[in-house]
Design a protein around this motif. Sequence first.
Motif, mmCIF file in Angstrom:
data_model
loop_
_atom_site.group_PDB
_atom_site.id
_atom_site.type_symbol
_atom_site.label_atom_id
_atom_site.label_comp_id
_atom_site.label_asym_id
_atom_site.label_seq_id
_atom_site.Cartn_x
_atom_site.Cartn_y
_atom_site.Cartn_z
ATOM 1 N N LYS A 158 18.510 -8.600 -36.644
ATOM 2 C CA LYS A 158 17.938 -9.580 -37.565
ATOM 3 C C LYS A 158 17.133 -8.940 -38.693
ATOM 4 C CE LYS A 158 16.665 -11.602 -33.390
ATOM 5 N NZ LYS A 158 15.559 -12.135 -32.620
ATOM 6 N N LYS A 159 17.511 -7.728 -39.087
ATOM 7 C CA LYS A 159 16.733 -7.025 -40.104
ATOM 8 C C LYS A 159 17.480 -6.833 -41.419
ATOM 9 C CE LYS A 159 13.254 -5.769 -37.347
ATOM 10 N NZ LYS A 159 12.386 -6.865 -37.094
ATOM 11 N N CYS A 160 18.771 -6.524 -41.374
ATOM 12 C CA CYS A 160 19.460 -6.080 -42.589
ATOM 13 C C CYS A 160 20.108 -7.211 -43.378
ATOM 14 C CB CYS A 160 20.505 -5.028 -42.245
ATOM 15 S SG CYS A 160 21.941 -5.676 -41.358
ATOM 16 N N GLY A 161 20.456 -8.299 -42.732
ATOM 17 C CA GLY A 161 21.103 -9.422 -43.410
ATOM 18 C C GLY A 161 22.600 -9.272 -43.600
ATOM 19 N N ALA A 162 23.170 -8.179 -43.138
ATOM 20 C CA ALA A 162 24.605 -7.956 -43.352
ATOM 21 C C ALA A 162 25.469 -9.036 -42.716
ATOM 22 C CB ALA A 162 25.003 -6.588 -42.805
ATOM 23 N N CYS A 163 25.014 -9.617 -41.622
ATOM 24 C CA CYS A 163 25.836 -10.591 -40.894
ATOM 25 C C CYS A 163 25.564 -12.028 -41.331
ATOM 26 C CB CYS A 163 25.608 -10.448 -39.395
ATOM 27 S SG CYS A 163 23.939 -10.919 -38.891
ATOM 28 N N CYS A 183 23.865 -12.413 -35.812
ATOM 29 C CA CYS A 183 23.219 -11.696 -34.711
ATOM 30 C C CYS A 183 21.986 -12.432 -34.193
ATOM 31 C CB CYS A 183 22.867 -10.266 -35.123
ATOM 32 S SG CYS A 183 21.563 -10.115 -36.358
ATOM 33 N N CYS A 196 28.355 -6.334 -40.103
ATOM 34 C CA CYS A 196 27.108 -6.266 -39.337
ATOM 35 C C CYS A 196 26.614 -4.837 -39.414
ATOM 36 C CB CYS A 196 27.287 -6.706 -37.896
ATOM 37 S SG CYS A 196 28.214 -5.556 -36.888
ATOM 38 N N SER A 197 25.357 -4.662 -39.150
ATOM 39 C CA SER A 197 24.803 -3.314 -39.184
ATOM 40 C C SER A 197 23.778 -3.163 -38.068
ATOM 41 C CB SER A 197 24.190 -3.034 -40.552
ATOM 42 O OG SER A 197 23.688 -1.735 -40.586
ATOM 43 N N CYS A 198 22.586 -3.743 -38.281
ATOM 44 C CA CYS A 198 21.487 -3.501 -37.342
ATOM 45 C C CYS A 198 21.613 -4.300 -36.041
ATOM 46 C CB CYS A 198 20.166 -3.830 -38.017
ATOM 47 S SG CYS A 198 19.946 -5.591 -38.358
ATOM 48 N N LEU A 199 22.211 -5.476 -36.102
ATOM 49 C CA LEU A 199 22.272 -6.419 -34.968
ATOM 50 C C LEU A 199 20.882 -6.758 -34.431
ATOM 51 C CD1 LEU A 199 25.413 -5.146 -33.017
ATOM 52 C CD2 LEU A 199 25.224 -7.164 -34.478
ATOM 53 N N LEU A 206 22.060 -15.879 -39.619
ATOM 54 C CA LEU A 206 22.494 -14.552 -39.201
ATOM 55 C C LEU A 206 23.327 -14.677 -37.925
ATOM 56 C CD1 LEU A 206 19.125 -12.609 -39.663
ATOM 57 C CD2 LEU A 206 21.104 -12.598 -41.203
HETATM 58 S S1 FES Z 1 23.454 -7.259 -38.357
HETATM 59 FE FE1 FES Z 1 21.619 -6.898 -39.451
HETATM 60 S S2 FES Z 1 20.780 -8.883 -39.601
HETATM 61 FE FE2 FES Z 1 22.522 -9.215 -38.349
#
Ligand code: FES
Length: 123
Positions: A66-71, A83, A61-64, A81
């Motif tokens: 809903k922006k980066c897509g990491a999760c 988050c 996870c990164s941004c938490l 996602l």
């Molecule tokens: S942590 Fe970035 S979209 Fe979920």
Amino acid sequence: MKRTLKVLRYDRSGKCSYWQSFVYGTENEHETIATALKELNRRDNLTDAEGNRALPIKWECSCLQKKCGACAMLINNTPALACDTKLNDDDRKVIELAPLEKFPVVEDLIVDRSVIFDNLKKL
Ligand code: FES
């Protein structure tokens, strides 16, 4: 509110996948999957639903926000996602979490998405 998170784990040494369930309870009915995973991993002695010791669940996870897509992961067989998905988004008591299918699995819910970034660089 109590939910069972059924996580598809990946054993790197044995190069095999297996399901492991975790019971998670919270007073906050709007809590996200991301928060639940963080809270599970925060436990000193993480145990699965059968009471066996478990390794922390690997996920990104990164941004938490809903922006980066990491999760991104499969949540009940649908890409979503963590988050942005709440524990109570549906009435299921068991929530299945698995890595995205189109990418190589690195560990548990982490996949290698470098092909996306490589293609973006080419563009
Ligand atoms: S942590 Fe970035 S979209 Fe979920």
